[in-house]
Design a protein around this motif. Structure first.
Motif, short mmCIF file in Angstrom:
data_model
loop_
_atom_site.label_atom_id
_atom_site.label_comp_id
_atom_site.label_asym_id
_atom_site.label_seq_id
_atom_site.Cartn_x
_atom_site.Cartn_y
_atom_site.Cartn_z
N ILE A 134 -3.22 0.22 0.92
CA ILE A 134 -3.38 0.99 2.11
C ILE A 134 -2.24 2.09 2.60
O ILE A 134 -2.39 2.99 2.96
CB ILE A 134 -3.04 -0.23 3.34
N GLY A 135 -1.05 1.83 1.93
CA GLY A 135 0.02 2.70 2.09
C GLY A 135 -0.44 4.00 1.22
O GLY A 135 -0.08 5.14 1.69
N LEU A 136 -0.84 3.72 0.21
CA LEU A 136 -1.36 4.99 -0.67
C LEU A 136 -2.33 5.77 -0.12
O LEU A 136 -2.12 7.10 -0.08
CB LEU A 136 -1.71 4.49 -1.95
N SER A 194 -5.71 2.45 6.62
CA SER A 194 -5.36 1.59 7.81
C SER A 194 -6.48 0.59 8.17
O SER A 194 -6.62 -0.38 8.79
CB SER A 194 -4.56 2.17 8.77
N VAL A 195 -7.82 1.22 7.93
CA VAL A 195 -9.22 0.62 8.22
C VAL A 195 -9.25 -0.66 7.33
O VAL A 195 -9.88 -1.48 7.66
CB VAL A 195 -10.15 1.65 8.26
N VAL A 203 0.33 -0.25 9.91
CA VAL A 203 0.27 1.15 10.20
C VAL A 203 1.58 1.81 10.71
O VAL A 203 1.69 3.08 10.09
CB VAL A 203 -0.88 1.53 11.43
N THR A 204 2.10 1.45 11.65
CA THR A 204 3.47 2.28 11.95
C THR A 204 4.36 2.36 11.13
O THR A 204 4.97 3.61 10.85
CB THR A 204 3.98 1.28 13.08
N ILE A 210 5.98 1.43 0.65
CA ILE A 210 6.23 1.86 -0.82
C ILE A 210 5.08 2.93 -0.95
O ILE A 210 5.07 3.91 -1.63
CB ILE A 210 6.36 0.80 -1.50
N GLY A 211 3.75 2.36 -0.68
CA GLY A 211 2.63 3.16 -1.11
C GLY A 211 2.49 4.37 -0.39
O GLY A 211 1.88 5.40 -0.81
N SER A 212 2.87 4.52 1.06
CA SER A 212 2.92 5.64 1.80
C SER A 212 4.01 6.62 1.15
O SER A 212 3.72 7.88 1.31
CB SER A 212 3.18 5.36 3.24
#
Length: 283
Positions: free
Chosen positions: A16-18, A28-29, A54-55, A243-245
């Motif tokens: 999800i972060g990626l 985020s969905v 998400v935040t 981390i993914g984001s």
């Protein structure tokens, strides 16, 4: 929290972060179905807990994009603030819905997300095709007089009110989605920032994370104290999303955004069909 839940939470949060960092939203969905079907949360707990994921993911991705100067702070703040009322109302309405109705509606939302991503990918494919060529194979020359309104040198008194109303309506819809479903709404924010405000795609992706952050914080504040959350589970999930984001922007440098969007649209469609098959018979 069992070891099995930890093992399930780590890859889900990372994925999800990626997607959040690479696409500026949409990833985020997947947080809500992951929290419900893999981690055992109720639909109302999942839509609230997803806001935390998400935040955290939005903050991490925003920092990366800001370092690369891909964030328009004034535009993002304006769109985010305009959506706070919708985020508040969406949070209130979501809490009053039965769980089955909420999950069926979420499945419908995922199908809409998949369709929008696929449409955007196809449009980008057409616009990045070969240029129109002249008789000798060279690109056809185009001549036009300077247009100070089109070029941004002068404001358009007719277009400006329409543009402001479109921004306000879009921002309210984004806030409503965030509050109601616990999603960031980046799949709507990015096209809106490109079409309505004229931002380039990389800048729109970075700026969308600021909008997502403002709306998510508003929805979290509205739901605070109303739902008991599994904080250790969400903390691990959110840490992986962070981390993914952080790695997401680097992924866009290796893979074309159109490829990512198509693959993600397919994944979202599959998950949405499974959710609908599970939720609709229970209505």
């Amino acid at each position: 929290m069992s070891v099995l839940l930890v093992v399930a939470a780590l890859p889900c949060g990372l994925l999800i972060g990626l997607l959040l960092g690479a696409l500026g939203g949409g990833g985020s969905v997947l947080a809500v179905p992951a929290l419900v079907y893999l981690l055992g949360q109720s639909p109302h707990e999942a839509t609230a807990g997803a806001l935390i994921v998400v935040t955290v993911g939005a903050v991490t991705g925003l920092v990366c994009h800001a370092r690369a100067r891909r964030v328009r702070w004034a535009a993002g703040a304006a769109v985010g603030v305009l959506g706070t009322a919708g985020s508040y109302l969406g949070s209130r309405w979501s809490a009053e819905l039965p769980s089955g109705v909420l999950m069926a509606a979420f499945a419908g939302l995922m199908l809409v997300v998949a369709a929008m991503l696929a449409r955007r990918a196809l449009r980008e494919r057409r616009t990045t095709g070969t240029p129109t060529e002249g008789a000798m194979g060279a690109p056809a020359a185009t001549t036009s007089l300077p247009d100070p309104v089109r070029d941004g040198a002068l404001p358009d008194p007719v277009r400006a009110p329409v543009r402001v109303s479109r921004v306000a309506a879009t921002a309210s819809a984004i806030g409503l989605l965030t509050g109601f479903f616990g999603v960031g709404g980046g799949f709507v924010v990015v096209p809106a920032l490109t079409l309505v405000l004229g931002l380039e795609m990389p800048v729109a992706i970075g700026t969308s994370l600021l909008v997502v952050l403002i709306n998510s914080l508003t929805a979290l504040g509205t739901r605070a104290g109303t739902i008991a959350l599994d904080w250790p589970l969400l903390a691990g999930f959110a840490a992986c999303a962070a981390i993914g984001s952080h790695l997401g922007p680097r992924l866009t440098a290796r893979l074309h955004p159109r490829t990512l969007a198509c693959a993600f649209a397919f994944l979202v469609t599959v998950v949405a069909v499974v959710m609908a098959a599970t939720a609709v018979p229970r209505l």
